[in-house]
Design a protein around this motif. Structure first.
Motif, PDB file in Angstrom:
ATOM      1  N   GLY A  28       0.966  -1.006   0.123  1.00 62.72           N
ATOM      2  CA  GLY A  28       0.125   0.052  -0.141  1.00 62.72           C
ATOM      3  C   GLY A  28       0.784   1.175  -0.040  1.00 62.72           C
ATOM      4  O   GLY A  28       0.377   2.330   0.460  1.00 62.72           O
ATOM      5  N   LYS A  29       2.195   0.985  -0.601  1.00 61.50           N
ATOM      6  CA  LYS A  29       2.964   2.344  -0.396  1.00 61.50           C
ATOM      7  C   LYS A  29       2.458   3.396  -1.443  1.00 61.50           C
ATOM      8  O   LYS A  29       2.396   4.537  -0.865  1.00 61.50           O
ATOM      9  CB  LYS A  29       4.535   1.864  -0.964  1.00 61.50           C
ATOM     10  N   SER A  30       2.197   2.996  -2.541  1.00 60.12           N
ATOM     11  CA  SER A  30       1.625   4.237  -3.485  1.00 60.12           C
ATOM     12  C   SER A  30       0.139   4.666  -3.106  1.00 60.12           C
ATOM     13  O   SER A  30       0.074   6.036  -3.211  1.00 60.12           O
ATOM     14  CB  SER A  30       1.518   3.535  -4.952  1.00 60.12           C
ATOM     15  N   THR A  31      -0.659   3.910  -2.551  1.00 58.99           N
ATOM     16  CA  THR A  31      -1.883   4.394  -1.965  1.00 58.99           C
ATOM     17  C   THR A  31      -1.582   5.355  -0.940  1.00 58.99           C
ATOM     18  O   THR A  31      -2.146   6.438  -0.641  1.00 58.99           O
ATOM     19  CB  THR A  31      -2.816   3.305  -1.303  1.00 58.99           C
ATOM     20  N   PHE A  80       4.225  -5.502  -7.923  1.00 54.37           N
ATOM     21  CA  PHE A  80       5.177  -4.412  -8.543  1.00 54.37           C
ATOM     22  C   PHE A  80       4.372  -3.546  -9.426  1.00 54.37           C
ATOM     23  O   PHE A  80       4.704  -3.370 -10.433  1.00 54.37           O
ATOM     24  CB  PHE A  80       6.389  -5.260  -9.253  1.00 54.37           C
ATOM     25  N   ALA A  81       3.381  -2.835  -8.832  1.00 52.84           N
ATOM     26  CA  ALA A  81       2.741  -2.081  -9.717  1.00 52.84           C
ATOM     27  C   ALA A  81       3.479  -0.820 -10.067  1.00 52.84           C
ATOM     28  O   ALA A  81       3.481  -0.156 -10.975  1.00 52.84           O
ATOM     29  CB  ALA A  81       1.419  -1.484  -9.010  1.00 52.84           C
ATOM     30  N   THR A  82       4.463  -0.379  -8.911  1.00 47.67           N
ATOM     31  CA  THR A  82       5.505   0.521  -9.069  1.00 47.67           C
ATOM     32  C   THR A  82       6.867   0.300  -9.433  1.00 47.67           C
ATOM     33  O   THR A  82       7.402  -0.554  -8.534  1.00 47.67           O
ATOM     34  CB  THR A  82       5.214   1.380  -7.689  1.00 47.67           C
ATOM     35  N   ASP A 140      -8.320  -0.875   8.116  1.00 50.20           N
ATOM     36  CA  ASP A 140      -9.781  -0.942   7.863  1.00 50.20           C
ATOM     37  C   ASP A 140     -10.329  -2.288   7.705  1.00 50.20           C
ATOM     38  O   ASP A 140     -11.476  -2.706   7.801  1.00 50.20           O
ATOM     39  CB  ASP A 140     -10.036  -0.119   6.471  1.00 50.20           C
TER      40      ASP A 140
HETATM   41  N1  LIG Z   1      -8.313  -2.488   2.435  1.00 45.83           N
HETATM   42  C1  LIG Z   1      -7.146  -1.669   2.154  1.00 45.83           C
HETATM   43  N2  LIG Z   1      -6.328  -1.885   0.817  1.00 45.83           N
HETATM   44  C2  LIG Z   1      -5.603  -0.777   0.799  1.00 45.83           C
HETATM   45  C3  LIG Z   1      -4.959  -0.091   1.779  1.00 45.83           C
HETATM   46  N3  LIG Z   1      -4.062   0.687   0.980  1.00 45.83           N
HETATM   47  C4  LIG Z   1      -3.637   0.012  -0.084  1.00 45.83           C
HETATM   48  N4  LIG Z   1      -4.553  -0.919  -0.271  1.00 45.83           N
HETATM   49  C5  LIG Z   1      -4.834  -1.691  -1.592  1.00 45.83           C
HETATM   50  O1  LIG Z   1      -3.575  -2.704  -1.607  1.00 45.83           O
HETATM   51  C6  LIG Z   1      -3.245  -2.793  -2.915  1.00 45.83           C
HETATM   52  C7  LIG Z   1      -1.645  -2.440  -3.173  1.00 45.83           C
HETATM   53  O2  LIG Z   1      -1.789  -1.033  -3.007  1.00 45.83           O
HETATM   54  P1  LIG Z   1      -0.497  -0.084  -3.666  1.00 45.83           P
HETATM   55  O3  LIG Z   1      -0.467   1.143  -3.156  1.00 45.83           O
HETATM   56  O4  LIG Z   1      -0.419  -0.156  -5.216  1.00 45.83           O
HETATM   57  O5  LIG Z   1       0.647  -1.139  -3.018  1.00 45.83           O
HETATM   58  P2  LIG Z   1       2.441  -0.870  -3.237  1.00 45.83           P
HETATM   59  O6  LIG Z   1       2.930  -0.901  -1.772  1.00 45.83           O
HETATM   60  O7  LIG Z   1       2.452   0.430  -3.957  1.00 45.83           O
HETATM   61  O8  LIG Z   1       2.755  -1.859  -4.090  1.00 45.83           O
HETATM   62  P3  LIG Z   1       3.722  -2.215  -5.377  1.00 45.83           P
HETATM   63  O9  LIG Z   1       4.129  -0.800  -5.754  1.00 45.83           O
HETATM   64  O10 LIG Z   1       3.371  -3.395  -6.440  1.00 45.83           O
HETATM   65  O11 LIG Z   1       5.169  -2.534  -4.577  1.00 45.83           O
HETATM   66  C8  LIG Z   1      -4.377  -2.054  -3.802  1.00 45.83           C
HETATM   67  O12 LIG Z   1      -5.273  -2.849  -4.237  1.00 45.83           O
HETATM   68  C9  LIG Z   1      -4.841  -0.959  -2.749  1.00 45.83           C
HETATM   69  O13 LIG Z   1      -6.067  -0.637  -3.062  1.00 45.83           O
HETATM   70  C10 LIG Z   1      -5.820   0.029   2.890  1.00 45.83           C
HETATM   71  O14 LIG Z   1      -5.380   0.916   3.649  1.00 45.83           O
HETATM   72  N5  LIG Z   1      -7.021  -0.763   2.974  1.00 45.83           N
END
Ligand SMILES: Nc1nc2c(ncn2[C@@H]2O[C@H](COP(=O)(O)OP(=O)(O)OP(=O)(O)O)[C@@H](O)[C@H]2O)c(=O)[nH]1
Ligand SMILES: [Mg+2]
Length: 418
Positions: free
Chosen positions: A213-216, A233-235, A324
């Motif tokens: 959830g880093k990008s989120t 690996f979305a990012t 959540d």
């Molecule tokens: N339920 C829930 N889902 C989340 C939360 N934060 C992120 N997600 C979900 O987790 C998934 C991955 O989120 P990203 O933000 O793409 O994760 P990331 O860490 O950037 O992943 P990479 O770039 O792939 O390394 C997505 O489907 C988001 O919607 C959260 O707080 N709660």
């Protein structure tokens, strides 16, 4: 090279194959992750086959009986290939492809594949290509070895061998070319980094397992629109955004490529400059997917990767994300972190507390100083600009008067200079 992405019309149906070595407690989680990786790469897993062994078979990965079973499965499930949950040796790759007569892939190839499809910037693309070439070069050496083990002479010479020779030479040339290109791009990135640090805002780097959830979180905090997806690996390419903390202080927040356990070493080498982003930060935010049952192993993998990249002595705030998802909060701890917070990057829950924790850690990591430095200490000024904030510099007769916020570890050096 991007095996899956190039011909998406033709569905690849693969069997996941794993050897559960004795003492390996994470085999199931690892296989589940492989299934995710395969899905992200665009293929379909049609079955799994596992074998419990003391050690994986040196020449064929699986034992004889299991190979027979796998042959039958390949036909029965109409599979187009297998993916082994390991990095196969060149000999294993060669032997398996001879015995099974199907497409043989391993975990490394799949990860390389995903990276290849995800790379957007020139730097990302060069890094992926470099990693792939190096991986292929290793495999070719193995193929050659196994040819020569046949005894040489009739049956082993000819176009096949010539091609291997040529491929290796071409690969070597290509690798050198890519390395030169990468150097150029790296220089550019370093310049950008300098520009950023002249700006003198503390840099906070988000690290964590892929899909944590880093990008989120970055998007929530800065309204950036970094692609966030339920895919691994979305990012790939780092993104930095400015943001203001509640106390008014500006920080730079950087989101970058996610980690995964057993990240292929060719990728670590090639992606070093991207993965190392956290080295240039003041504080690390370690985002953890607290809803993932495999959370502990993932946290371990993140710390391991940081160690491999020689990133240490940075304050770490562990951010247990996705809270959540819980009706009742479980007990979540990270003894290695300097602070822990609980957030939902999706709903914003706990984010204010996270920001306050960042404020505290920034304040803790810096010391305010007022002093006069000798003129020969201009190098120190560069360091202060890079790692702290130079609030005032006044060139006086007795030396350079400065007012600055500096890192704790620089205080002793400054005192020595006086
Ligand atoms: N339920 C829930 N889902 C989340 C939360 N934060 C992120 N997600 C979900 O987790 C998934 C991955 O989120 P990203 O933000 O793409 O994760 P990331 O860490 O950037 O992943 P990479 O770039 O792939 O390394 C997505 O489907 C988001 O919607 C959260 O707080 N709660
Ligand atoms: Mg991301």
């Amino acid at each position: 090279m991007a095996q899956f992405f190039e011909n998406q019309s033709e569905e690849e149906r693969v069997i996941l194959v794993a050897v559960n070595e004795k003492n390996d407690t994470s085999a199931d989680a690892s296989l589940e992750e492989l299934a995710e990786l395969v899905k992200t790469a665009g293929a379909v897993s049609v079955g799994t086959l596992t074998q419990n062994l003391e050690y994986a078979h040196g020449s064929t990965y699986l034992g004889k009986g299991k190979l027979e079973e796998l042959k039958t499965m390949l036909v029965a499930l109409d599979a187009t290939g297998i993916v082994c949950d390991t990095e196969l040796t060149p000999a294993q790759m060669k032997n398996l492809s001879q015995i099974l007569d199907t497409k043989i892939m391993d975990r490394t190839m799949i990860i390389l594949d995903i990276f290849a499809a995800r790379a957007n910037t020139r730097e990302g693309k060069i890094q992926v290509e470099l990693a792939q070439l190096k991986y292929n070069a290793t495999m070719l050496v193995g193929l050659r070895d196994s040819l020569s083990r046949l005894g040489g002479g009739i049956g082993t010479r000819g176009p096949g061998e010539k091609k291997l020779e040529m491929d290796r030479r071409l690969i070597r040339e290509e690798i050198s070319k890519l390395k030169r290109e990468l150097e150029a791009v790296k220089k550019h990135r370093e310049t950008q980094r300098k520009l950023r640090s002249n700006n003198s805002s503390p840099v906070v780097c988000i690290v964590g397992y892929t899909n944590a959830g880093k990008s989120t979180l970055l998007n929530h905090l800065t309204n950036a629109d970094v692609l966030s997806e339920d895919k691994l690996f979305a990012t790939l390419d780092p993104t930095t955004r400015m943001m203001k903390l509640p106390n008014g202080q500006s920080i730079m927040l950087t989101d970058t490529v996610g980690f995964i356990s057993r990240l292929p070493h060719h990728l670590i080498q090639a992606f070093r400059s991207t993965l190392e982003e956290a080295k240039y930060s003041d504080i690390i935010l370690h985002v953890v997917d607290a809803s993932n049952p495999d959370m502990d192993r993932q946290m371990y993998a993140v710390y391991e990767t940081l160690r491999q990249l020689d990133i240490k002595d940075k304050p770490v705030i562990t951010v247990f994300n996705k809270v959540d998802c819980f009706e009742e909060m479980p007990v979540l701890k990270d003894l290695r972190a300097d602070a822990t917070t609980f957030v939902s990057a999706k709903t914003g829950q706990g984010v204010l507390h996270l920001l306050e924790t960042i404020e505290i850690k920034i304040a803790e990591s810096q010391v305010y100083v007022e002093m006069v430095l000798p003129y020969k200490a201009t190098g120190m000024l560069t360091d202060i600009r890079t790692y702290g904030q130079l609030l005032e510099e006044d060139y006086r007769e007795e030396g350079i008067f400065i007012r600055a916020n500096v890192r704790k570890q620089d205080v002793a050096r400054l005192e020595e200079l006086q």
